[in-house]
Design a protein around this motif. Structure first.
Motif, PDB file in Angstrom:
ATOM      1  N   GLN A 143      -7.258  16.440  -3.950  1.00  0.00           N
ATOM      2  CA  GLN A 143      -7.622  15.213  -4.876  1.00  0.00           C
ATOM      3  C   GLN A 143      -6.996  13.950  -4.629  1.00  0.00           C
ATOM      4  O   GLN A 143      -7.634  13.190  -4.497  1.00  0.00           O
ATOM      5  N   PHE A 144      -5.625  14.075  -4.493  1.00  0.00           N
ATOM      6  CA  PHE A 144      -4.869  12.932  -4.247  1.00  0.00           C
ATOM      7  C   PHE A 144      -5.034  12.421  -2.943  1.00  0.00           C
ATOM      8  O   PHE A 144      -5.190  11.480  -2.568  1.00  0.00           O
ATOM      9  N   ALA A 192       2.172   6.711  -6.547  1.00  0.00           N
ATOM     10  CA  ALA A 192       1.200   8.054  -7.019  1.00  0.00           C
ATOM     11  C   ALA A 192       1.666   9.390  -6.957  1.00  0.00           C
ATOM     12  O   ALA A 192       1.726  10.138  -7.844  1.00  0.00           O
ATOM     13  N   GLN A 231      -9.483   7.316   0.280  1.00  0.00           N
ATOM     14  CA  GLN A 231     -10.520   6.586   0.018  1.00  0.00           C
ATOM     15  C   GLN A 231     -10.182   5.003  -0.218  1.00  0.00           C
ATOM     16  O   GLN A 231     -10.780   3.941   0.412  1.00  0.00           O
ATOM     17  N   GLY A 232      -9.273   4.876  -1.261  1.00  0.00           N
ATOM     18  CA  GLY A 232      -8.903   3.811  -1.321  1.00  0.00           C
ATOM     19  C   GLY A 232      -8.374   2.826  -0.050  1.00  0.00           C
ATOM     20  O   GLY A 232      -8.504   1.578  -0.172  1.00  0.00           O
ATOM     21  N   CYS A 289       2.333   1.933  -3.264  1.00  0.00           N
ATOM     22  CA  CYS A 289       1.259   2.424  -4.220  1.00  0.00           C
ATOM     23  C   CYS A 289       1.115   3.971  -3.895  1.00  0.00           C
ATOM     24  O   CYS A 289       1.154   4.763  -4.891  1.00  0.00           O
ATOM     25  N   THR A 311      -8.511  10.757  -3.007  1.00  0.00           N
ATOM     26  CA  THR A 311      -8.610   9.545  -3.667  1.00  0.00           C
ATOM     27  C   THR A 311      -7.840   8.401  -3.034  1.00  0.00           C
ATOM     28  O   THR A 311      -8.185   7.266  -2.865  1.00  0.00           O
ATOM     29  N   LEU A 312      -6.761   8.670  -2.816  1.00  0.00           N
ATOM     30  CA  LEU A 312      -5.793   7.799  -2.265  1.00  0.00           C
ATOM     31  C   LEU A 312      -6.168   7.024  -0.757  1.00  0.00           C
ATOM     32  O   LEU A 312      -6.002   6.210  -0.411  1.00  0.00           O
ATOM     33  N   ARG A 360     -14.132  -0.049   4.931  1.00  0.00           N
ATOM     34  CA  ARG A 360     -15.248   0.184   4.415  1.00  0.00           C
ATOM     35  C   ARG A 360     -16.203   0.217   5.347  1.00  0.00           C
ATOM     36  O   ARG A 360     -16.203  -0.937   6.131  1.00  0.00           O
ATOM     37  N   ALA A 405       0.960  -1.193   0.218  1.00  0.00           N
ATOM     38  CA  ALA A 405       0.031  -0.120   0.035  1.00  0.00           C
ATOM     39  C   ALA A 405       1.043   1.204  -0.166  1.00  0.00           C
ATOM     40  O   ALA A 405       0.674   2.084  -0.860  1.00  0.00           O
TER      41      ALA A 405
END
Lengths: 207, 207, 207, 207
Positions: free
Chosen positions: C190-191, C168, C197-198, C164, C194-195, C202, C161
DNA sequence: CATGAATGAGAGTTCATTCAT
DNA sequence: TATGAATGAACTCTCATTCAT
């Protein structure tokens, strides 16, 4: 120029022909791009052979150059001998010389002699060439001298006159183009007439 | 030749002087050994500096060559302008032209213009040079034409005559040597006289 | 980029300012053309000073490079320290890291750290840099681990992780352009979202 | 790396093999030390041949570089075409893309595409490469978009998501080492899973 | 014989660095 | 202090020439 690569089309062709083809091509390229800017590869490519194949016919690049010079000087030699055995006045000999020599200056091997850079020669070859050029000059000068003596040429400094005439003719190899407006024949004829006129004894008034 | 290396004796010497020294040396070597056989090292060695130092004064080797041509053509340009503003017959203009032009052909930069290999020029520079040479030829031809019209020159083919005269004078740059038997002045004077005589209208004796 | 040459406008300017101006300019050029293609001349020219003047501020070219790296890593160091002293969940720390780090990747010195060629460094400097990068990676990984433990991050392989996420963000320095469609602020925001959230656990619907 | 010098053990080996050996070695060195710091000598030495021998296989250094890029982009092209012809959800396509693309980023020629300095390319080649990269980005973005539409991907900004994913994968070429702890296969698999998870629509509670 | 492959020497050029002023 | 000038080392590339097949 017609390519000479056909001489290499068959393995059975006369080696002398191939050698000559190499020389023709080399002379053409030397005049087009100068000796040092012409690589052995350039020559080989034009003939559709490989570079090392050239070394079967010539020991090295310089030998090709020397051979071009040799063929050119041979042409000139012939002229000089021809004219020397001529009969006629000095002025007539000068005219014959200019005519023939101008013609040689439009032939590749002839052009090489006067156009290629002497600096690319070894000192031995250079000495030979210099001698050669001196010889031509002396011969022309002797024709003029003869003319002065036999009255066909107006009195003048033969040395300077020879320089002028030789220069004018030698320079042809710098501007002549096979496909140009003036043909070799025309140039030779006109130069012979023009340069001779300048030299000729002026017509005295006949009483 | 006198060496120009003294220009580089001190770091603080005038850069313009140094630039000029490079050009003089380069022109000399180009004439001696041809452009392509003259390496930047050769030039530098003569000046007692190292190769990269040359790049302070010129962007590259070709710039040196172009500058030699430029200095040479400038010399010729001046002659042509001078003579154009002359009064006198066509024949007198031709004489003045030959005299001055012959002189230029004994100066290194002038010799470069007519002696160095055109093949070493970029196509742009080559086009310029060709134009230049054509211009000189046209000018000489116009002098002759003028002479024919004003009666100072005997009727002839002006084009061929111009080729003869220009050739004779251009060729000087091939044989002239500063230390030779003929001085520049003598050559110029004699060539001017000789070439003009050949052109001049022959005095007819009127009874 | 605004030129920094004004720092050299007066002799009385603060030397530290000049040093900084050199670094800004160098960093800019290094990113634009790479370190090895940027000559000391290029740097000097942009600053309107002479090449040797640079050697008053830096021992040699490499020192300039090292200084660029140092300034860049200092920026990153500050982020890491800031975040470490943060309170919040692991996920929040990751978000803060991405946000700040992405911002650094839009600043010249920051970009240098991740974009310039490591091969241009001496082996010592290279070792330092490698350590540095490992440190950043370990830190990010520890944030993720923390998140997994406090339940804010979904269980996953923290090492992968981190690769990744770091990848990015690091890659930003390859495509970011100051005048581009996305502002630094937007990218960072935004990064970060977005990153994160991934990564986030959940939400399970509890029945 | 295995040396490729054996390809040059005999003069009569397949030239194509030799060409390939040069490329492999060059790519390796370019990645290790950067293009500009890799001299033709370096390449030749690794292959146990001399510098000029390289010029039998490539016109110049840049041609070697371009060929490395070409081989790399060809690898990527194949992936894109394969996936485009896939069936499956958008998310599955993204997963396939990441898996294959990550694999390419561990192959020397693939790494070259994303790691070498664009500044070393001629402007033409640069334009091509830029187009190429844009194409890859657009393709990835379209997969994500597809996923959003077919419900396999959670709604998000496809552009930013593509930047994140592409960045993460591209960055692999910066840290991957053949002998490292993670194999190419592992990296590809894990990246595919991790990056896909972050994108996937979150499982809704099943009643 | 003929040739593809290879080489050694040298070309022009660039550049980080230092000297001399 | 600051700089124009100079250098040494390196680079890419070319070419006449020679192996090895």
């Amino acid at each position: 120029m017609l390519s000479h690569y056909k001489a290499f089309a068959s393995r059975r062709r006369d080696p002398a022909t191939k050698r000559e083809a190499v020389l023709q091509t080399a002379a053409h390229l030397f005049l087009e791009k100068s000796y040092s800017r012409t690589s052995m590869n350039d020559v080989a490519e034009r003939l559709n052979i490989t570079k090392p194949a050239l070394y079967h016919y010539f020991r090295n690049k310089e030998e090709i150059l020397l051979e071009c010079y040799r063929l050119g000087t041979t042409l000139i030699e012939e002229i000089l001998n021809d004219i020397a055995s001529h009969c006629g006045t000095g002025l007539e000999k000068v005219e014959a010389f200019v005519y023939s020599y101008a013609n040689v200056m439009t032939v590749n091997f002839g052009r090489c002699v006067m156009r290629l850079d002497e600096g690319d020669l070894s000192s031995d070859a250079l000495a030979d060439l210099r001698n050669y050029k001196r010889k031509i000059d002396r011969r022309l000068r002797s024709f003029i001298q003869e003319g002065i003596e036999d009255g066909s040429v107006a009195p003048c400094d033969a040395k300077i006159a020879a320089f002028c005439i030789a220069g004018a003719v030698n320079w042809i190899c710098q501007w002549y183009e096979p496909e140009g407006a003036l043909s070799a024949e025309e140039i030779a004829t006109q130069f012979a007439r023009t340069l001779t006129q300048g030299l000729a004894r002026r017509p005295r008034k006949e009483s």
